[in-house]
Design a protein around this motif. Structure first.
Motif, PDB file in Angstrom:
ATOM      1  N   UNK A 273     -10.739  -2.272   7.405  1.00  0.00           N
ATOM      2  CA  UNK A 273      -9.848  -3.352   7.804  1.00  0.00           C
ATOM      3  C   UNK A 273      -8.538  -3.208   7.064  1.00  0.00           C
ATOM      4  N   UNK A 274      -7.433  -3.234   7.801  1.00  0.00           N
ATOM      5  CA  UNK A 274      -6.105  -3.114   7.210  1.00  0.00           C
ATOM      6  C   UNK A 274      -5.337  -4.393   7.514  1.00  0.00           C
ATOM      7  N   UNK A 275      -4.993  -5.122   6.464  1.00  0.00           N
ATOM      8  CA  UNK A 275      -4.390  -6.444   6.612  1.00  0.00           C
ATOM      9  C   UNK A 275      -3.003  -6.474   5.972  1.00  0.00           C
ATOM     10  N   UNK A 276      -1.992  -6.809   6.784  1.00  0.00           N
ATOM     11  CA  UNK A 276      -0.640  -6.967   6.276  1.00  0.00           C
ATOM     12  C   UNK A 276      -0.034  -5.692   5.724  1.00  0.00           C
ATOM     13  N   UNK A 277      -0.429  -4.553   6.249  1.00  0.00           N
ATOM     14  CA  UNK A 277       0.079  -3.273   5.757  1.00  0.00           C
ATOM     15  C   UNK A 277       1.342  -2.859   6.512  1.00  0.00           C
ATOM     16  N   UNK A 278       2.175  -2.051   5.838  1.00  0.00           N
ATOM     17  CA  UNK A 278       3.413  -1.600   6.451  1.00  0.00           C
ATOM     18  C   UNK A 278       3.127  -0.647   7.605  1.00  0.00           C
ATOM     19  N   UNK A 279       2.141   0.223   7.419  1.00  0.00           N
ATOM     20  CA  UNK A 279       1.630   1.051   8.501  1.00  0.00           C
ATOM     21  C   UNK A 279       0.108   0.940   8.475  1.00  0.00           C
ATOM     22  N   UNK A 280      -0.511   1.446   9.520  1.00  0.00           N
ATOM     23  CA  UNK A 280      -1.963   1.376   9.588  1.00  0.00           C
ATOM     24  C   UNK A 280      -2.597   2.701   9.230  1.00  0.00           C
ATOM     25  N   UNK A 281      -2.991   3.458  10.263  1.00  0.00           N
ATOM     26  CA  UNK A 281      -3.513   4.812  10.053  1.00  0.00           C
ATOM     27  C   UNK A 281      -2.466   5.771  10.592  1.00  0.00           C
ATOM     28  N   UNK A 282      -2.090   6.744   9.764  1.00  0.00           N
ATOM     29  CA  UNK A 282      -0.990   7.606  10.193  1.00  0.00           C
ATOM     30  C   UNK A 282      -1.177   9.040   9.714  1.00  0.00           C
TER      31      UNK A 282
END
Length: 415
Positions: A273-282
């Motif tokens: 879970x990625x919350x409030x991140x500048x990017x996600x999966x990159x």
């Protein structure tokens, strides 16, 4: 409670078999002069305790960092190879860095705590490593330097050439730069970690992996000012599962290709879970590189208000100054996104910017649903020179091919 049981067990084992070649032996840093008042420099005591542990005649020595104490350490390296085939560090107490950057005078500025060439190392416990990094965030140099010189500051905890490495349960906060770096290691398992720093703290990556293989990062919280996890050149068979990431810059592969040939392969990210991140999966690569980023999967990922959830960027140039456009590039292939849901604070929720000459091949989207939280904006996907397929995906990735029977990104039978 688990630590107490573990400590009692190894103590009983030692008492029952004194002097036996296979007995467990205990090395408490306090017995080597560590004070643990948070003010006294305990570096020398830790070094002595480590030397004794590393040269212990027993097969399974235990280095004990006891609870209720705070140990102040200057930069220190715990070196191997060691005589025992495995070493345990039971870390119940806390470790803090010096308040002043001048404590690094005479030491390598790029690291604080380091383990090198130690095989069979297990560090377990509920202790905290506090890098007191605020002094470094605004100015990462130790001294005033000429214009154009870039300083990066120390990595808080470095593992170099440590095979069979286990790190479990440790809390790690406010590193000077990267919290943890894994370099040139094999067979690594990290689990149940808690890594945190303010979202405004620069370059405070959670875990950086380079030149390493068979690495598992499991069931941990990471919230920092940079990448939660970053995977760099020479890494393969990396499994990341059960990570709560945010704030930060998400989970990244790269940037690759800055200095020639780079390859990363067999990276699998699941149940995160990625919350409030500048990017996600990159995946990010520089122009002009040579090599591969291949056999990569992102599965069962949830985004909560991530700025840019899915990115492939083959034009990576963070300075935006003198960015190159070369004829060669890292080859990105066999990348899959499956069972992904969530929201984005931007409307470009999928961005596949592949190299104009090399392109990206066999990119697969299956059951990916991302919406935008921007009022009045509809989520969309951008794709340039990316080749592959999609099914059950919204927004539609128009640069890819729909599987037979699809219309508008959905199978016809689904409406």
């Amino acid at each position: 409670m688990q630590e107490l049981i573990f400590t009692v067990f190894i103590t009983i084992s030692y008492v029952l078999t004194p002097g036996a070649s296979g007995a467990t032996s205990l090395f408490n840093v306090v017995d080597y002069g560590a004070v643990g008042d948070g003010k006294t420099d305990d570096s020398a005591a830790f070094s002595k305790a480590w030397k004794a542990t590393c040269n212990a005649p027993s097969r399974n020595p235990i280095l004990i960092i006891p609870a209720t104490k705070i140990f102040l350490l200057k930069p220190v390296t715990f070196s191997g190879p060691c005589k025992p085939t495995s070493i345990h560090v039971l870390m119940s107490g806390n470790i803090v860095a010096p308040n002043s950057k001048m404590a690094w005078k005479g030491f390598h500025i790029n690291r604080w705590l380091a383990f090198t060439h130690v095989n069979g190392l297990t560090i377990i416990g509920s202790g905290t490593i506090n890098g007191r990094g605020a002094a470094w965030w605004s100015q990462p140099c130790l001294h005033k330097v000429p214009k154009g010189v870039t300083c990066k500051g120390p990595t808080a905890l470095t593992f170099y050439s440590c095979n069979g490495l286990v790190l479990k349960g440790i809390r790690h906060i406010n590193s000077q730069r990267n919290h943890i770096t894994i370099s040139n290691c094999k067979d690594v398992t990290f689990s149940n970690l808690h890594i945190s720093a303010p979202k405004t703290s620069p370059n405070t990556d959670g875990i950086d992996i380079s030149g390493s293989s068979n690495v598992q990062i499991l069931n941990s919280f990471i919230g920092t000012g940079d990448d939660c996890i970053a995977i760099s050149s020479g890494s393969s068979h990396i499994n990341i599962t059960g990570i709560a990431c945010g704030p930060g810059h998400g989970i990244s592969i790269g940037a690759l290709g800055a200095h020639g040939e780079d390859t990363v392969e067999e990276v699998h990210v699941r149940n995160c879970t990625l919350k409030g991140t500048m990017t996600g999966v990159r995946i990010k690569t520089w122009q002009g590189g040579v090599g591969n980023a291949r056999r990569i999967s992102f599965e069962k990922i949830r985004f909560i208000r991530a700025d840019s959830p899915i990115i492939i960027d083959q034009y990576y140039c963070p300075s935006r100054v003198n960015c190159k456009n070369e004829t060669s590039g890292i080859r990105i292939s066999d990348v899959s996104y499956r069972s992904i849901i969530g929201t984005s604070t931007t409307d470009k929720v999928i961005n596949l910017s592949c190299d104009q000459n090399v392109g990206c091949t066999n990119i697969q989207f299956n059951y990916v649903y991302i919406t935008s939280t921007v009022p009045g904006k509809k989520a969309y996907a951008f794709s340039f020179n990316a080749h592959g397929n999609y099914t059950h995906t919204r927004p539609v990735v128009k640069g890819l091919q729909a599987y037979p029977g699809e219309e508008g990104g959905y199978l016809k039978k689904d409406g």
